[in-house]
Design a protein around this motif. Structure first.
Motif, mmCIF file in Angstrom:
data_model
loop_
_atom_site.group_PDB
_atom_site.id
_atom_site.type_symbol
_atom_site.label_atom_id
_atom_site.label_comp_id
_atom_site.label_asym_id
_atom_site.label_seq_id
_atom_site.Cartn_x
_atom_site.Cartn_y
_atom_site.Cartn_z
ATOM 1 N N TYR A 62 -15.846 72.170 -53.780
ATOM 2 C CA TYR A 62 -16.465 71.782 -52.503
ATOM 3 C C TYR A 62 -17.745 72.591 -52.266
ATOM 4 O O TYR A 62 -18.797 72.033 -51.922
ATOM 5 C CB TYR A 62 -15.488 72.002 -51.342
ATOM 6 N N GLU A 89 -8.832 64.038 -56.048
ATOM 7 C CA GLU A 89 -9.734 63.319 -55.144
ATOM 8 C C GLU A 89 -11.037 64.084 -54.919
ATOM 9 O O GLU A 89 -12.124 63.490 -54.856
ATOM 10 C CB GLU A 89 -9.009 63.061 -53.821
ATOM 11 N N LYS A 142 -13.606 64.795 -45.861
ATOM 12 C CA LYS A 142 -12.322 64.749 -46.563
ATOM 13 C C LYS A 142 -12.092 66.020 -47.381
ATOM 14 O O LYS A 142 -10.985 66.558 -47.414
ATOM 15 C CB LYS A 142 -12.261 63.524 -47.472
ATOM 16 N N LYS A 150 -17.539 62.053 -47.335
ATOM 17 C CA LYS A 150 -16.838 62.652 -48.468
ATOM 18 C C LYS A 150 -16.569 64.135 -48.207
ATOM 19 O O LYS A 150 -15.490 64.660 -48.526
ATOM 20 C CB LYS A 150 -17.664 62.484 -49.754
ATOM 21 N N ASP A 182 -14.853 62.729 -55.857
ATOM 22 C CA ASP A 182 -15.945 62.681 -54.886
ATOM 23 C C ASP A 182 -17.108 63.563 -55.320
ATOM 24 O O ASP A 182 -18.279 63.198 -55.155
ATOM 25 C CB ASP A 182 -15.447 63.115 -53.507
ATOM 26 N N GLN A 216 -19.229 61.930 -58.037
ATOM 27 C CA GLN A 216 -20.075 60.859 -57.493
ATOM 28 C C GLN A 216 -21.299 61.416 -56.786
ATOM 29 O O GLN A 216 -22.382 60.828 -56.822
ATOM 30 C CB GLN A 216 -19.267 59.978 -56.528
#
Length: 537
Positions: free
Chosen positions: A400, A477, A429, A426, A481, A484
């Motif tokens: 992150y 997940e 989340k 994104k 993300d 991407q």
């Protein structure tokens, strides 16, 4: 030239051609005159009019990680003047000359070795200067400071290099981690009498060391990325040594523990087999008792054994009878052969096949008594899964952080990625997952500090399984993300997105190690169902 010399932008702009090339990055002036042809991206990028002789800070950080500045610090010749007067006086000695005052110069905040990250949500809430936690004491903070300095300054560079090269951690580093002033190998085994009488980093007394201290050590290790390399750094010990600590006699402990804690020897957990992965009952490696009942003869093979290629000891599950499973400590000799396995992990992990060809094992090397192997294995699972949870939670947060920084740097269609609502969604989340996961982890860790080892097995097996399932799914997940958002850089080894590529290539390990996601999810529900009282609607 002295590195503290101050230059005006006008002076830098005079050096804008091949053979005489300067530029500015983050307020520092670099002389790239002899480096142009060596530049990995080619000379053309450096000679572009927007770069040569200019403040190229924004262009640099759109293509490079900040550690490139450290790598090429030898090319730095001075600082860019914050105003015209100081530039003229320092660089030319002529106070009558003045360059135009610089306005709106961008300077990026760079990571500082040993320091907390300033990126929002990049650190767990207990490290936020204005937030509070009931779980952590001053000793946890002091240990965290020591561990961060150690891993930032002594491990990070080797870890990132060897993650790509596949080399195992150097003996010098493993030895350093084992020295009494650090005792990192011993701390990774958690609280226990093996730490009593010791003064650990940050001044922590061995008797006061608890699971939150261990959590700190594990998560500080994970901050540097390089998951395959980190597995090579005694991960086999973390899962292979507990049976010796909890079930071994004093003679075994005296023989094995000192060398492993000092980093002189390695140990692996050898349970999985080609025909029996998660199916412990399907183990086919056999042990036959000698006529004089003094030793067992072991034959069989193990697969996917972390650190197996360079281990000296193997904590091995064997079949000692048709319905009898036993755990025994096997020492490497000429009848033990190992062979590396190529996985999506870095080869630094030393993942291997292990072949036992009529290996003789003394009867006293059976842990917990013959036929009690399943008990020994199951007693080990909770701590193994908890350590995996600590690791996943920190890796998720690291991915992150890297991605959040990138989204504020990367320009696309005339605006930053973070300025797009779909990208912010994104991150919403990601933040929810990393903070919720850490909070659940700390809650279970607190229960561990209050429960005995046996009580943990009874009360926490289900919740621990569900926590690992949750964190591993979040990791999947978050990785998707992040890739991407990073685009091609997120699937490229090395460079800007190297940590993202490492994570998307290796997060599957955490969905399998210590129990596959689906198996653990089912275990958590079955444990809850066992406690379900008769009830009516």
């Amino acid at each position: 030239m002295a590195k503290d010399t101050v230059y005006s932008l006008d002076q830098v702009q005079l050096h804008n051609r091949e053979g005489d090339l300067w530029l500015v990055v983050n307020g520092n002036v670099y002389d790239l005159s002899k480096f142009t042809e060596l530049h990995p991206g080619g000379a053309g990028l450096l000679l572009a009019k927007e770069v040569a002789g200019q403040d190229a800070t924004e262009a640099f950080f759109s293509l490079h990680r900040s550690d490139v500045l450290t790598k090429y610090d030898r090319l730095r010749i001075g600082r860019l003047a914050p105003d015209s007067d100081s530039a003229s006086a320092s660089a030319t000695g002529d106070k009558s000359k003045a360059a135009p005052t610089l306005k709106k110069r961008k300077e990026y905040l760079l990571p500082v070795v040993g320091e907390l990250s300033p990126v929002p949500h990049a650190e767990p809430d207990w490290l936020h200067p204005k937030l509070f936690s009931p779980y952590y004491r001053s000793s946890h903070h002091e240990l965290r400071k020591s561990m961060r300095e150690f891993f930032d300054s002594r491990v990070r560079d080797e870890a990132q290099e060897f993650e790509l090269s596949g080399e195992r951690p150097t003996k010098a580093l493993v030895d350093l981690m084992g020295r009494k002033e650090w005792d990192i190998h011993a701390m990774r085994m958690g609280p226990g009498r093996h730490l009593h009488g010791k003064t650990l980093p940050g001044g922590v007394k061995g008797e006061d060391f608890d699971y939150f201290h261990e959590l700190v050590v594990v998560q500080e290790m994970c901050r540097i990325g390089a998951p395959g390399y980190m597995a090579g750094l005694q991960a086999g010990m973390v899962i292979g040594l507990p049976p010796c600590l909890n079930f071994g006699d004093e003679k075994m402990r005296q023989k094995v523990l000192p060398d492993i804690f000092a980093g002189k020897k390695f140990i692996s957990l050898a349970i999985s087999e080609p025909h029996a992965g998660s199916d412990v009952q399907g183990i086919q490696t056999t042990a036959t008792l000698s006529d004089d009942k003094k030793y067992w003869t072991v034959e069989g093979s193990k697969k996917w054994i972390t650190n197996g290629h360079f281990s000296d000891y193997f904590m091995t599950a064997v079949r000692t009878g048709p319905k009898s499973l036993s755990m025994m400590l096997i020492e490497r000799d000429d009848n033990v052969e190992t062979k590396k396995i190529k996985t999506s992990y870095s080869a630094s992990a030393g993942t291997a096949y292990v072949f036992f060809d009529k290996v003789k094992v003394p009867v006293e090397n059976v842990l917990g008594g013959e036929g009690n192997g399943l008990k020994v294995i199951l007693s080990n699972f909770n701590h193994e899964r908890w350590v995996i949870c600590c690791r996943i939670a920190r890796y998720n947060r690291l991915i992150y952080e890297e991605t959040f920084k990138w989204a504020h740097l990367r320009m696309s269609a005339g605006k930053r990625l973070i300025d797009n609502a779909v990208v912010r969604a994104k991150f919403a989340k990601m933040i929810a997952k990393v903070d919720a996961g850490q909070t659940w982890l700390e809650h279970i860790t607190y229960q561990m500090t209050k429960l005995s080892y046996a009580e943990q097995s009874q009360a926490l097996a289900g919740p621990m399984a569900l926590l690992k399932y949750y964190l591993a799914r979040c990791g999947r997940e978050i990785s998707d993300d992040a890739v991407q958002i990073w685009g091609g850089r997120g699937i490229t080894q090395g460079g800007m997105g190297r940590l993202i590529e490492q994570h998307q290539r290796t997060f599957h390990f955490d969905t399998l190690l210590g129990g596959a996601d689906e198996v653990l999810a089912d275990l958590g529900v079955r444990q809850a169902s066992k406690r379900m009282p008769l009830a009516s609607l």
